[in-house]
Write a protein that holds these residues in place. Structure first.
Motif, PDB file in Angstrom:
ATOM      1  N   ASN A  27      13.519  -7.297  11.204  1.00  0.00           N
ATOM      2  CA  ASN A  27      12.372  -8.332  12.876  1.00  0.00           C
ATOM      3  C   ASN A  27      11.213  -7.161  13.218  1.00  0.00           C
ATOM      4  N   GLU A  28      10.511  -7.540  13.957  1.00  0.00           N
ATOM      5  CA  GLU A  28       9.255  -8.008  14.100  1.00  0.00           C
ATOM      6  C   GLU A  28       9.200  -6.145  14.058  1.00  0.00           C
ATOM      7  N   THR A  29       9.658  -5.305  14.232  1.00  0.00           N
ATOM      8  CA  THR A  29       9.588  -3.675  14.548  1.00  0.00           C
ATOM      9  C   THR A  29       9.238  -2.940  13.180  1.00  0.00           C
ATOM     10  N   ASP A  30      10.590  -4.125  12.377  1.00  0.00           N
ATOM     11  CA  ASP A  30      10.429  -3.965  11.014  1.00  0.00           C
ATOM     12  C   ASP A  30       8.883  -4.078  10.448  1.00  0.00           C
ATOM     13  N   PHE A  31       8.082  -4.899  10.628  1.00  0.00           N
ATOM     14  CA  PHE A  31       7.267  -5.810   9.864  1.00  0.00           C
ATOM     15  C   PHE A  31       6.142  -4.935  10.758  1.00  0.00           C
ATOM     16  N   LEU A  32       5.991  -4.509  11.891  1.00  0.00           N
ATOM     17  CA  LEU A  32       5.078  -3.869  12.010  1.00  0.00           C
ATOM     18  C   LEU A  32       5.292  -2.249  11.156  1.00  0.00           C
ATOM     19  N   LYS A  33       5.911  -1.861  11.134  1.00  0.00           N
ATOM     20  CA  LYS A  33       6.247  -0.419  10.403  1.00  0.00           C
ATOM     21  C   LYS A  33       6.194  -0.458   9.206  1.00  0.00           C
ATOM     22  N   LEU A  34       6.849  -1.692   8.609  1.00  0.00           N
ATOM     23  CA  LEU A  34       5.382  -1.550   7.580  1.00  0.00           C
ATOM     24  C   LEU A  34       4.037  -2.148   7.512  1.00  0.00           C
ATOM     25  N   LEU A  35       3.611  -2.429   8.196  1.00  0.00           N
ATOM     26  CA  LEU A  35       2.293  -3.689   7.718  1.00  0.00           C
ATOM     27  C   LEU A  35       1.236  -2.241   8.506  1.00  0.00           C
ATOM     28  N   THR A  36       1.865  -1.165   9.207  1.00  0.00           N
ATOM     29  CA  THR A  36       1.249   0.439   9.491  1.00  0.00           C
ATOM     30  C   THR A  36       1.272   1.266   8.472  1.00  0.00           C
ATOM     31  N   THR A  37       2.185   0.964   7.778  1.00  0.00           N
ATOM     32  CA  THR A  37       2.656   2.241   6.729  1.00  0.00           C
ATOM     33  C   THR A  37       1.760   1.887   5.472  1.00  0.00           C
ATOM     34  N   GLN A  38       0.920   0.354   4.756  1.00  0.00           N
ATOM     35  CA  GLN A  38       0.608   0.119   4.233  1.00  0.00           C
ATOM     36  C   GLN A  38      -0.645  -0.007   4.381  1.00  0.00           C
ATOM     37  N   LEU A  39      -0.970   0.034   5.715  1.00  0.00           N
ATOM     38  CA  LEU A  39      -2.694   0.745   5.973  1.00  0.00           C
ATOM     39  C   LEU A  39      -2.769   1.544   5.731  1.00  0.00           C
ATOM     40  N   ALA A  40      -1.828   2.652   6.607  1.00  0.00           N
ATOM     41  CA  ALA A  40      -1.732   4.184   6.156  1.00  0.00           C
ATOM     42  C   ALA A  40      -1.963   4.365   4.746  1.00  0.00           C
ATOM     43  N   ASN A  41      -1.575   4.007   4.409  1.00  0.00           N
ATOM     44  CA  ASN A  41      -1.438   4.335   2.929  1.00  0.00           C
ATOM     45  C   ASN A  41      -2.728   3.414   1.416  1.00  0.00           C
ATOM     46  N   GLN A  42      -3.068   2.445   2.085  1.00  0.00           N
ATOM     47  CA  GLN A  42      -3.643   2.390   0.734  1.00  0.00           C
ATOM     48  C   GLN A  42      -4.574   2.713   0.346  1.00  0.00           C
ATOM     49  N   ASP A  43      -5.348   2.248  -0.376  1.00  0.00           N
ATOM     50  CA  ASP A  43      -6.506   3.202  -0.962  1.00  0.00           C
ATOM     51  C   ASP A  43      -8.016   2.618  -0.601  1.00  0.00           C
ATOM     52  N   PRO A  44      -8.867   3.813  -0.153  1.00  0.00           N
ATOM     53  CA  PRO A  44      -9.720   3.286   0.823  1.00  0.00           C
ATOM     54  C   PRO A  44     -10.713   2.683   0.179  1.00  0.00           C
ATOM     55  N   THR A  45     -10.628   3.274  -1.571  1.00  0.00           N
ATOM     56  CA  THR A  45     -12.023   2.407  -2.423  1.00  0.00           C
ATOM     57  C   THR A  45     -11.467   1.354  -3.348  1.00  0.00           C
ATOM     58  N   ASN A  46      -9.666   0.702  -2.313  1.00  0.00           N
ATOM     59  CA  ASN A  46      -9.984  -0.868  -2.648  1.00  0.00           C
ATOM     60  C   ASN A  46      -8.604  -1.051  -1.663  1.00  0.00           C
ATOM     61  N   PRO A  47      -8.777  -1.738  -0.255  1.00  0.00           N
ATOM     62  CA  PRO A  47      -8.828  -1.366   0.679  1.00  0.00           C
ATOM     63  C   PRO A  47      -7.944  -2.521   0.467  1.00  0.00           C
ATOM     64  N   VAL A  48      -6.806  -3.648   1.407  1.00  0.00           N
ATOM     65  CA  VAL A  48      -5.872  -4.651   1.870  1.00  0.00           C
ATOM     66  C   VAL A  48      -7.047  -5.965   1.728  1.00  0.00           C
TER      67      VAL A  48
END
Length: 91
Positions: A27-48
């Motif tokens: 649902n929307e909550t799951d999507f937002l959790k995935l999105l924020t987790t992806q942002l928090a754990n992305q490689d700073p030298t190669n952002p999404v």
């Protein structure tokens, strides 16, 4: 290298539609959790890529709006059916 025979590929394809996927229940909550987790754990030298993220948000927003529209139409259909006594099938 592993090869797949035609029969095993066909068996996998035929059972693929029968297995309940946990991804169908996001649902929307799951999507937002995935999105924020992806942002928090992305490689700073190669952002999404921002355009990809905006496209994902737009797709999810569209899907959410379609689901709400379907719910509203079902409610309207049920109310009309109660008033007229004639069942109306939506979908």
């Amino acid at each position: 290298m592993t090869s797949i025979t035609a029969t095993s590929a066909a068996a996998t394809a035929s059972t693929a539609g029968k297995v309940a996927s946990p991804y169908n229940n996001l649902n929307e909550t799951d999507f937002l959790k995935l999105l924020t987790t992806q942002l928090a754990n992305q490689d700073p030298t190669n952002p999404v890529d921002n355009t990809q993220m905006l496209a994902q948000l737009a797709q999810f927003s569209t899907l959410s709006a379609q689901n709400q529209t379907n719910t509203n139409l079902t409610t309207i259909s049920d109310q009309i059916s109660k008033l007229t006594g004639v069942p109306i099938k939506v979908g």
